[in-house]
Design an enzyme around this catalytic site. Structure first.
Site, PDB file in Angstrom:
ATOM      1  N   GLN A 132      42.017  50.141  44.559  1.00 40.53           N
ATOM      2  CA  GLN A 132      42.352  51.860  43.659  1.00 40.53           C
ATOM      3  C   GLN A 132      43.606  52.110  44.852  1.00 40.53           C
ATOM      4  O   GLN A 132      43.334  52.570  45.436  1.00 40.53           O
ATOM      5  CB  GLN A 132      41.057  52.506  43.384  1.00 40.53           C
ATOM      6  CG  GLN A 132      41.700  53.741  42.639  1.00 40.53           C
ATOM      7  CD  GLN A 132      41.516  53.377  41.519  1.00 40.53           C
ATOM      8  OE1 GLN A 132      40.849  52.463  40.096  1.00 40.53           O
ATOM      9  NE2 GLN A 132      43.044  53.498  40.493  1.00 40.53           N
ATOM     10  N   ASP A 187      44.664  43.620  38.074  1.00 35.51           N
ATOM     11  CA  ASP A 187      45.522  44.464  37.892  1.00 35.51           C
ATOM     12  C   ASP A 187      46.621  44.174  37.070  1.00 35.51           C
ATOM     13  O   ASP A 187      47.749  45.149  36.699  1.00 35.51           O
ATOM     14  CB  ASP A 187      45.412  45.573  39.204  1.00 35.51           C
ATOM     15  CG  ASP A 187      44.693  46.403  38.800  1.00 35.51           C
ATOM     16  OD1 ASP A 187      44.430  46.906  37.726  1.00 35.51           O
ATOM     17  OD2 ASP A 187      44.181  47.168  40.249  1.00 35.51           O
ATOM     18  N   LYS A 226      35.293  52.041  36.222  1.00 36.95           N
ATOM     19  CA  LYS A 226      35.343  49.846  36.417  1.00 36.95           C
ATOM     20  C   LYS A 226      34.058  49.783  36.106  1.00 36.95           C
ATOM     21  O   LYS A 226      34.497  49.036  35.501  1.00 36.95           O
ATOM     22  CB  LYS A 226      36.465  50.208  36.856  1.00 36.95           C
ATOM     23  CG  LYS A 226      38.207  50.406  36.769  1.00 36.95           C
ATOM     24  CD  LYS A 226      38.914  50.123  37.612  1.00 36.95           C
ATOM     25  CE  LYS A 226      40.549  51.106  36.982  1.00 36.95           C
ATOM     26  NZ  LYS A 226      41.321  51.356  37.627  1.00 36.95           N
TER      27      LYS A 226
END
Ligand code: NDP
Length: 294
Positions: free
Chosen positions: A96, A119, A52
């Site tokens: 994460q 997200d 990412k």
């Protein structure tokens, strides 16, 4: 059979974002900025976060990687997320998952500002997605799948879609998106899970089969209709001493035999994985535009 090449479509999406970032900079603006928080040393998470951060560089975004110890408390992580929420130079925040067991994931997701929730996991964004509000941040993996369907112009209207897996981050949201009245939606969707009986009978009716289970090779040719579109979300590291890293990445689908029966199929790796990252980059640009640059 045609390959749904996630690597290629992801690159194309990132090239387009790079152009947009360059235009912003020419205009005297700062680039979008993503903050990624990684708690502990989970090998797969390390790889995902590194990819990412690398993609941010490729598209010209700023990124900040914040690494926290495996023993980090929930209170400390919440304090960090609140600080990132307040930081006007940060447009997107991702924490994460999975998190160590002492931290409640829901409490963390609920703390991220919905405007920075790239997200797309915060309940506000889930609600907006459910209502088909364009301002929602769609969860990155389902969003990536929609981008892939769009790139290959795969007809979904009126088609029978079967999704296997009902997680909040993949299976359930993709089932919602594809059943909505929207481009690359309008499908008739069945959502299956581990308690589904006669799974094979259901998957064999799918014009488009999306598997998000996380069990290597569970979907064989006997579970797929001739000419189906097959999207394999599964990513599992399987020990393999002959591989350089000591493991191989496997999807849910027995690629070689299912490829012979399908019209389109995603490879693993190189299918949904890169699309997830491209979608995250799209969400970060959207966060920037909706808040900072509005
Ligand atoms: P979860 O473990 O949260 O969900 C798995 C789902 O599969 C559950 O709904 C479960 O049912 C169902 N399931 C398990 N076994 C069976 C079975 N034998 N038959 C039918 N259904 C079954 O996983 P995620 O959704 O988070 O991830 C799924 C996979 O996708 C993983 O391999 C993950 O690594 C991968 N992934 C890949 C991404 C990418 O970018 N390519 C991004 C995110 C995930 P039940 O609800 O009843 O337990």
């Amino acid at each position: 059979m045609q390959l749904l090449d996630g690597k290629l479509v992801s690159q194309k999406t990132k090239d387009e974002l790079k152009k947009q970032t360059e235009a912003l900079i020419l205009d005297g603006k700062r680039p979008p900025h993503l903050a990624a928080v990684l708690v502990g040393n989970n090998g797969a998470s390390e790889t995902y976060v590194a990819n990412k951060v690398k993609s941010c560089k490729e598209v010209g975004f700023e990124s900040t990687l914040l690494r926290l110890d495996e023993q980090t408390t929930e209170t400390d992580l919440i304090a960090l997320v609140k600080k990132l929420n307040e930081d006007k130079n940060i447009d997107g925040i991702l924490v994460q998952l999975p998190l160590p067991k002492q931290i409640d994931e829901f409490n963390i997701i609920n703390t991220i500002s919905p405007e920075k929730d790239v997200d797309g996991f915060h309940p506000v964004n889930t609600g907006k997605m459910l209502l088909a509000d364009d301002r929602a941040f769609l969860p990155a993996t389902p969003f990536g799948i929609m981008l892939l369907l769009e790139h290959y112009n795969i007809t979904t209207r009126g088609k029978r879609v079967v999704v296997v897996g009902r997680s909040n981050i993949v299976g359930r949201p993709i089932s919602i998106l594809m059943s909505q009245q929207r481009n690359f939606g309008d499908a008739t969707v069945t959502l299956c899970h581990s308690k589904t009986t006669n799974l094979q009978e259901i998957t064999c009716q799918a014009d488009i089969l999306i598997s998000a289970i996380g069990n290597p090779d569970i979907i064989g040719a006997d579970m797929v209709k001739d000419g189906a579109v097959v999207i394999d979300v599964g990513i599992v590291r399987v020990k393999d001493d002959s591989a350089k890293l000591g493991y191989k990445i496997k999807g849910d689908v027995k690629f070689d035999e299912v490829a012979l029966k399908s019209s389109y199929i995603t490879p693993v790796p190189g299918g949904v994985g890169p699309m997830t990252i491209a979608a995250l980059m799209m969400n970060t640009m959207k966060a920037y535009k909706q808040t900072f640059a509005k």
